[in-house]
Enzyme design. Structure first.
Site, PDB file in Angstrom:
ATOM      1  N   LYS A  21       0.755  -1.319  -0.001  1.00 23.29           N
ATOM      2  CA  LYS A  21       0.066   0.063   0.040  1.00 23.29           C
ATOM      3  C   LYS A  21       0.921   1.125   0.064  1.00 23.29           C
ATOM      4  CE  LYS A  21      -4.075  -0.601   0.484  1.00 23.29           C
ATOM      5  NZ  LYS A  21      -5.521  -0.252   0.734  1.00 23.29           N
ATOM      6  N   ARG A  68      14.538   1.345   9.319  1.00 28.67           N
ATOM      7  CA  ARG A  68      14.812   1.603  10.796  1.00 28.67           C
ATOM      8  C   ARG A  68      15.342   0.337  11.228  1.00 28.67           C
ATOM      9  NH1 ARG A  68      11.029   3.926  15.473  1.00 28.67           N
ATOM     10  NH2 ARG A  68       9.801   2.009  15.011  1.00 28.67           N
ATOM     11  N   ASP A 160       9.238   7.327  23.261  1.00 29.06           N
ATOM     12  CA  ASP A 160      10.301   6.440  23.958  1.00 29.06           C
ATOM     13  C   ASP A 160      11.254   7.185  25.159  1.00 29.06           C
ATOM     14  OD1 ASP A 160      10.792   3.709  22.818  1.00 29.06           O
ATOM     15  OD2 ASP A 160      10.467   5.012  21.139  1.00 29.06           O
ATOM     16  N   ILE A 231       2.748   7.890   9.880  1.00 31.74           N
ATOM     17  CA  ILE A 231       2.376   6.681  10.398  1.00 31.74           C
ATOM     18  C   ILE A 231       1.174   6.099   9.535  1.00 31.74           C
ATOM     19  CG2 ILE A 231       3.470   6.584  12.539  1.00 31.74           C
ATOM     20  CD1 ILE A 231       0.723   7.211  13.610  1.00 31.74           C
ATOM     21  N   HIS A 232       0.610   6.572   8.668  1.00 33.77           N
ATOM     22  CA  HIS A 232      -0.739   6.470   8.028  1.00 33.77           C
ATOM     23  C   HIS A 232      -0.814   7.091   6.889  1.00 33.77           C
ATOM     24  CE1 HIS A 232      -4.691   5.606   7.066  1.00 33.77           C
ATOM     25  NE2 HIS A 232      -4.682   4.841   8.123  1.00 33.77           N
ATOM     26  N   ASP A 277      17.463  42.783   3.616  1.00 31.61           N
ATOM     27  CA  ASP A 277      18.909  42.540   3.342  1.00 31.61           C
ATOM     28  C   ASP A 277      19.356  41.009   3.132  1.00 31.61           C
ATOM     29  OD1 ASP A 277      18.298  41.719   5.802  1.00 31.61           O
ATOM     30  OD2 ASP A 277      19.521  43.116   6.927  1.00 31.61           O
TER      31      ASP A 277
HETATM   32  N1  COA Z   1       1.727   1.955   5.589  1.00 28.04           N
HETATM   33  C1  COA Z   1       0.893   1.496   4.618  1.00 28.04           C
HETATM   34  N2  COA Z   1      -0.217   1.203   4.709  1.00 28.04           N
HETATM   35  C2  COA Z   1      -0.999   1.472   5.729  1.00 28.04           C
HETATM   36  C3  COA Z   1      -0.318   2.258   6.853  1.00 28.04           C
HETATM   37  C4  COA Z   1       1.066   2.312   6.848  1.00 28.04           C
HETATM   38  N3  COA Z   1       1.653   2.842   7.701  1.00 28.04           N
HETATM   39  N4  COA Z   1      -1.115   2.307   7.929  1.00 28.04           N
HETATM   40  C5  COA Z   1      -2.242   1.864   7.455  1.00 28.04           C
HETATM   41  N5  COA Z   1      -2.154   1.415   6.028  1.00 28.04           N
HETATM   42  C6  COA Z   1      -3.126   0.753   5.434  1.00 28.04           C
HETATM   43  C7  COA Z   1      -3.786  -0.449   6.096  1.00 28.04           C
HETATM   44  O1  COA Z   1      -3.203  -1.700   5.800  1.00 28.04           O
HETATM   45  C8  COA Z   1      -5.205  -0.373   5.607  1.00 28.04           C
HETATM   46  O2  COA Z   1      -5.504  -0.913   4.221  1.00 28.04           O
HETATM   47  P1  COA Z   1      -6.288  -2.273   3.974  1.00 28.04           P
HETATM   48  O3  COA Z   1      -7.440  -1.914   4.631  1.00 28.04           O
HETATM   49  O4  COA Z   1      -6.465  -2.594   2.275  1.00 28.04           O
HETATM   50  O5  COA Z   1      -5.467  -3.358   4.751  1.00 28.04           O
HETATM   51  C9  COA Z   1      -5.471   1.138   5.127  1.00 28.04           C
HETATM   52  O6  COA Z   1      -4.113   1.798   4.991  1.00 28.04           O
HETATM   53  C10 COA Z   1      -6.167   1.992   6.133  1.00 28.04           C
HETATM   54  O7  COA Z   1      -5.732   1.642   7.566  1.00 28.04           O
HETATM   55  P2  COA Z   1      -6.653   1.935   8.713  1.00 28.04           P
HETATM   56  O8  COA Z   1      -7.567   0.789   8.885  1.00 28.04           O
HETATM   57  O9  COA Z   1      -6.966   3.303   8.597  1.00 28.04           O
HETATM   58  O10 COA Z   1      -5.655   1.809   9.933  1.00 28.04           O
HETATM   59  P3  COA Z   1      -5.236   0.514  10.512  1.00 28.04           P
HETATM   60  O11 COA Z   1      -6.022   0.360  11.615  1.00 28.04           O
HETATM   61  O12 COA Z   1      -5.036  -0.711   9.362  1.00 28.04           O
HETATM   62  O13 COA Z   1      -3.648   0.686  11.048  1.00 28.04           O
HETATM   63  C11 COA Z   1      -1.866   1.512  12.231  1.00 28.04           C
HETATM   64  C12 COA Z   1      -3.171   1.515  11.940  1.00 28.04           C
HETATM   65  C13 COA Z   1      -1.303   2.721  13.184  1.00 28.04           C
HETATM   66  C14 COA Z   1      -1.586   0.141  12.691  1.00 28.04           C
HETATM   67  C15 COA Z   1      -1.143   1.562  10.933  1.00 28.04           C
HETATM   68  O14 COA Z   1      -1.187   2.881  10.310  1.00 28.04           O
HETATM   69  C16 COA Z   1       0.365   1.511  11.239  1.00 28.04           C
HETATM   70  O15 COA Z   1       0.989   0.234  10.973  1.00 28.04           O
HETATM   71  N6  COA Z   1       1.249   2.354  10.928  1.00 28.04           N
HETATM   72  C17 COA Z   1       2.846   2.261  11.228  1.00 28.04           C
HETATM   73  C18 COA Z   1       3.169   2.039  12.382  1.00 28.04           C
HETATM   74  C19 COA Z   1       4.656   2.277  12.557  1.00 28.04           C
HETATM   75  O16 COA Z   1       5.416   1.623  11.550  1.00 28.04           O
HETATM   76  N7  COA Z   1       5.264   2.644  13.635  1.00 28.04           N
HETATM   77  C20 COA Z   1       6.506   2.662  14.009  1.00 28.04           C
HETATM   78  C21 COA Z   1       6.965   4.263  13.980  1.00 28.04           C
HETATM   79  S1  COA Z   1       6.261   5.142  15.384  1.00 28.04           S
HETATM   80 MG    MG Z   2      10.046   3.860  19.429  1.00 30.85          MG
END
Ligand code: COA
Ligand code: MG
Length: 297
Positions: A21, A68, A160, A231-232, A277
């Site tokens: 995605k 990371r 953290d 993150i999204h 300036d």
């Molecule tokens: N990268 C790519 N795609 C993502 C995504 C991301 N970071 N976060 C969500 N999506 C996708 C989901 O898979 C979903 O697609 P799908 O329904 O076809 O599977 C769509 O986007 C919508 O997601 P949504 O339902 O709104 O969120 P979620 O509950 O699935 O996920 C999180 C929420 C926070 C778990 C998710 O956004 C995530 O994993 N974020 C990254 C977390 C991370 O890496 N943290 C480390 C640094 S702080």
């Molecule tokens: Mg951390």
């Protein structure tokens, strides 16, 4: 060195679905995470997934894939690096960096692995997350004097740090970050600028609050940050817009550059009744360079 980045989208390294995605997200860079978003039991799977993607998939698309890794003082970190360097990641995000010495140590590991994998020496940049332990923010002022040619940018994190400080929350009653975190953030900005590298702001964790993200990102750019983590996928477009120069800023910058070009010997000129300036000229050039870089990236 890599192009400047406005948005860097975190993707858990063990989620093939999210990795897929993320390609359509519009982010300037993706960071494939092997650290906190991956459960310990899935570290090896994530490492293999990321290594395979970098080796096979990423070559075909134009995404800048950062990784990371795990903190440098954990055994996982070396396994991560050994697995992923051959795929030529766009950069390494180093979490929980305690001081510039951790960046220097990572740099030495990369020196060796680049030779092993036939990659130009010094070509993989590093960005430390430089406020995630109690000690780390206290060492930020050492970055400008440390010789760190791989340093791409410096970023910070509040989550953290709050656990390291034994805090029950990192927010005040009004929802604003508490002083300790704002201090860590300011020092990150100053350290990055003093090093002449990118100042990258942290995530906006409430990913459903897009208005809040926009406000916070505009403020962040006004203060001097050059980009931030997402993150999204829904956050990406807002971040890209917030960290891009506006059309008004570009028009102003063109006028400033033209006004100075028309008076080559002047240190100060007037535009629309305002004095300009050297700092204004520098800022105008910076805005134009940024806008060019984002357009050609
Ligand atoms: N990268 C790519 N795609 C993502 C995504 C991301 N970071 N976060 C969500 N999506 C996708 C989901 O898979 C979903 O697609 P799908 O329904 O076809 O599977 C769509 O986007 C919508 O997601 P949504 O339902 O709104 O969120 P979620 O509950 O699935 O996920 C999180 C929420 C926070 C778990 C998710 O956004 C995530 O994993 N974020 C990254 C977390 C991370 O890496 N943290 C480390 C640094 S702080
Ligand atoms: Mg951390």
């Amino acid at each position: 060195m890599s192009a400047p980045v406005r948005s860097i989208l975190f993707v858990p390294g063990d989620s093939e679905r999210k990795i897929e995605k993320s390609r359509a997200s519009g982010a300037d860079a993706i960071v494939l995470d092997l650290e906190d978003s991956v459960a310990q039991a899935r570290k090896a799977i994530a490492r293999e997934t990321v290594a395979t993607l970098l080796r096979d998939g990423a070559r075909a698309d134009k995404m800048a894939y950062w990784v990371r890794i795990n903190p440098i003082d954990t055994p996982d970190a070396l396994h991560d690096l050994a697995a992923i360097v051959a795929g030529r990641p766009a950069g390494i995000l180093l979490p929980k960096a305690q001081s510039p010495a951790d960046v220097a140590q990572l740099s030495l590991y990369l020196d060796a692995l680049e030779i092993r994998d036939d990659i130009a020496p010094g070509s993989i940049p590093i960005m430390p997350v430089a406020t995630e332990t109690a000690r780390a923010p206290l060492t930020l002022h050492h970055y400008p004097d440390a010789a760190l040619p791989r340093l791409f940018g410096i970023t910070w994190g509040a989550e953290d740090l709050s656990s390291a400080l034994g805090a029950s929350s990192n927010k005040d009653d009004d929802g604003r970050l508490s002083l300790s975190y704002r201090v860590a953030r300011s020092l990150t900005l100053m350290a990055a600028k003093a090093c002449g590298v990118e100042a990258i702001d942290t995530v906006y964790p409430d990913f459903r609050d897009l208005d809040g993200l926009k406000r916070d990102s505009l403020a962040s750019r006004r203060e001097g940050f050059t980009g931030r983590f997402a993150i999204h996928p829904d956050q990406v477009e807002i971040i890209n817009a917030a960290f891009s120069p506006t059309s008004d800023e570009i028009a102003w910058s063109q006028q400033v550059v033209a006004a100075f070009a028309a008076a080559p010997d002047a240190g100060v000129v007037a535009l629309d009744g305002k004095m300009l300036d050297m700092p204004h000229l520098k800022q105008a050039r910076h805005i134009l360079a940024l806008s060019d870089a984002h357009m050609t990236a």
